[in-house]
Design a protein around this motif. Structure first.
Motif, PDB file in Angstrom:
ATOM      1  N   ARG A 131     -11.081   2.734  14.181  1.00 21.33           N
ATOM      2  CA  ARG A 131     -10.300   3.738  13.763  1.00 21.33           C
ATOM      3  C   ARG A 131      -9.700   3.577  12.521  1.00 21.33           C
ATOM      4  N   PRO A 132      -9.371   4.723  11.665  1.00 21.89           N
ATOM      5  CA  PRO A 132      -8.602   4.528  10.478  1.00 21.89           C
ATOM      6  C   PRO A 132      -7.078   4.244  10.810  1.00 21.89           C
ATOM      7  N   ARG A 133      -6.543   3.343  10.339  1.00 24.99           N
ATOM      8  CA  ARG A 133      -5.162   2.705  10.286  1.00 24.99           C
ATOM      9  C   ARG A 133      -4.481   2.431   8.757  1.00 24.99           C
ATOM     10  N   ARG A 134      -3.245   2.737   8.777  1.00 27.70           N
ATOM     11  CA  ARG A 134      -2.686   2.439   7.447  1.00 27.70           C
ATOM     12  C   ARG A 134      -2.858   0.907   6.974  1.00 27.70           C
ATOM     13  N   MET A 135      -2.858   0.664   5.860  1.00 28.42           N
ATOM     14  CA  MET A 135      -3.164  -0.568   5.344  1.00 28.42           C
ATOM     15  C   MET A 135      -1.856  -1.505   5.463  1.00 28.42           C
ATOM     16  N   PRO A 136      -2.144  -2.588   5.998  1.00 29.14           N
ATOM     17  CA  PRO A 136      -0.894  -3.644   6.314  1.00 29.14           C
ATOM     18  C   PRO A 136      -0.360  -3.785   4.904  1.00 29.14           C
ATOM     19  N   GLY A 137       1.077  -4.647   5.105  1.00 29.96           N
ATOM     20  CA  GLY A 137       1.454  -4.998   3.697  1.00 29.96           C
ATOM     21  C   GLY A 137       0.865  -6.056   3.110  1.00 29.96           C
ATOM     22  N   GLU A 138       0.040  -6.869   3.759  1.00 29.41           N
ATOM     23  CA  GLU A 138      -0.857  -7.842   3.158  1.00 29.41           C
ATOM     24  C   GLU A 138      -1.935  -7.260   2.323  1.00 29.41           C
ATOM     25  N   PHE A 139      -2.375  -5.962   2.710  1.00 33.78           N
ATOM     26  CA  PHE A 139      -3.296  -5.367   1.649  1.00 33.78           C
ATOM     27  C   PHE A 139      -2.537  -4.837   0.511  1.00 33.78           C
ATOM     28  N   LEU A 140      -1.439  -4.201   0.760  1.00 38.34           N
ATOM     29  CA  LEU A 140      -0.473  -3.697  -0.546  1.00 38.34           C
ATOM     30  C   LEU A 140      -0.304  -4.772  -1.370  1.00 38.34           C
ATOM     31  N   GLU A 141       0.094  -6.188  -0.936  1.00 37.04           N
ATOM     32  CA  GLU A 141       0.231  -7.186  -1.660  1.00 37.04           C
ATOM     33  C   GLU A 141      -0.873  -7.722  -2.471  1.00 37.04           C
ATOM     34  N   GLY A 142      -1.842  -7.799  -1.870  1.00 35.58           N
ATOM     35  CA  GLY A 142      -3.247  -8.489  -2.375  1.00 35.58           C
ATOM     36  C   GLY A 142      -3.937  -7.321  -3.230  1.00 35.58           C
ATOM     37  N   TYR A 143      -4.275  -6.209  -2.971  1.00 41.85           N
ATOM     38  CA  TYR A 143      -5.055  -5.177  -3.509  1.00 41.85           C
ATOM     39  C   TYR A 143      -4.167  -4.642  -4.676  1.00 41.85           C
ATOM     40  N   GLY A 144      -2.965  -4.294  -4.558  1.00 42.77           N
ATOM     41  CA  GLY A 144      -2.204  -3.674  -5.473  1.00 42.77           C
ATOM     42  C   GLY A 144      -2.002  -4.317  -6.683  1.00 42.77           C
ATOM     43  N   PRO A 145      -1.941  -5.397  -7.011  1.00 46.35           N
ATOM     44  CA  PRO A 145      -1.925  -5.857  -8.475  1.00 46.35           C
ATOM     45  C   PRO A 145      -3.175  -5.778  -8.866  1.00 46.35           C
ATOM     46  N   ALA A 146      -4.093  -5.468  -8.398  1.00 48.62           N
ATOM     47  CA  ALA A 146      -5.697  -5.702  -8.917  1.00 48.62           C
ATOM     48  C   ALA A 146      -5.892  -3.948  -9.478  1.00 48.62           C
ATOM     49  N   VAL A 147      -5.100  -2.967  -9.149  1.00 48.11           N
ATOM     50  CA  VAL A 147      -5.545  -1.519  -9.194  1.00 48.11           C
ATOM     51  C   VAL A 147      -5.405  -1.553 -10.738  1.00 48.11           C
ATOM     52  N   ILE A 148      -6.329  -0.774 -11.553  1.00 47.31           N
ATOM     53  CA  ILE A 148      -6.183  -0.343 -12.721  1.00 47.31           C
ATOM     54  C   ILE A 148      -6.248   1.145 -12.998  1.00 47.31           C
ATOM     55  N   GLN A 149      -5.662   1.443 -14.182  1.00 47.87           N
ATOM     56  CA  GLN A 149      -5.681   2.909 -14.298  1.00 47.87           C
ATOM     57  C   GLN A 149      -7.045   3.168 -14.994  1.00 47.87           C
ATOM     58  N   ALA A 150      -8.096   3.986 -14.270  1.00 50.78           N
ATOM     59  CA  ALA A 150      -9.186   4.294 -14.875  1.00 50.78           C
ATOM     60  C   ALA A 150      -9.216   5.363 -16.095  1.00 50.78           C
TER      61      ALA A 150
END
Length: 144
Positions: free
Chosen positions: A125-144
């Protein structure tokens, strides 16, 4: 190499005999496999591998692929596949952009976008991203 967006995560690929279809070029299913490989390797680089997904009981699961096949790849072609995380809501969804190029002629063979949703592995089932996802993926997000 000139890419659609800055600072890509890039993997090298070689089109093998197993990737070739009856028309003599790389089969579309091979391209999808390469997209998955690229996304996984990027996630691993960000510290979010399968073991971490299992520990957290969370995963990013594909909900949509949008693929533009622009040119064919042929056996023994050396290719480079770039990916970027271009959108995320910091809750459930994340989108990656992909670009596949053949360095020998600079031609882009494919552009794709894949949308992922965060799920709980134990229930699917869909669930909110845990803090580890925010910490890991967050810095990799770029503005397209």
């Amino acid at each position: 190499m000139t890419w659609d967006l800055p600072t890509p995560f890039v993997i090298d690929l070689r089109v093998g005999a197993q990737d070739i279809d009856g028309l003599g070029h790389a089969n579309n299913a091979a391209y999808v496999t390469w997209l998955e490989r690229s996304a996984w390797r990027h996630s691993q680089r960000l510290g979010l591998d399968l073991a971490e997904y299992r520990r957290l009981d969370r995963a990013m699961a594909v909900v949509r692929h949008e693929i533009d096949y622009l040119a064919a790849g042929y056996e023994d072609d050396e290719l480079q596949l770039a990916t970027w995380i271009v959108e995320w809501d910091q809750r459930l969804r994340m989108t990656r952009h992909f670009q596949l190029k053949r360095p020998s002629d600079g031609l882009t063979l494919l552009r794709a976008r894949t949308t992922f949703a965060c799920i709980e592995l134990s229930t699917g089932r869909p669930r909110r991203m845990p803090g580890e996802f925010l910490e890991g993926y967050g810095p990799a997000v770029i503005q397209a």
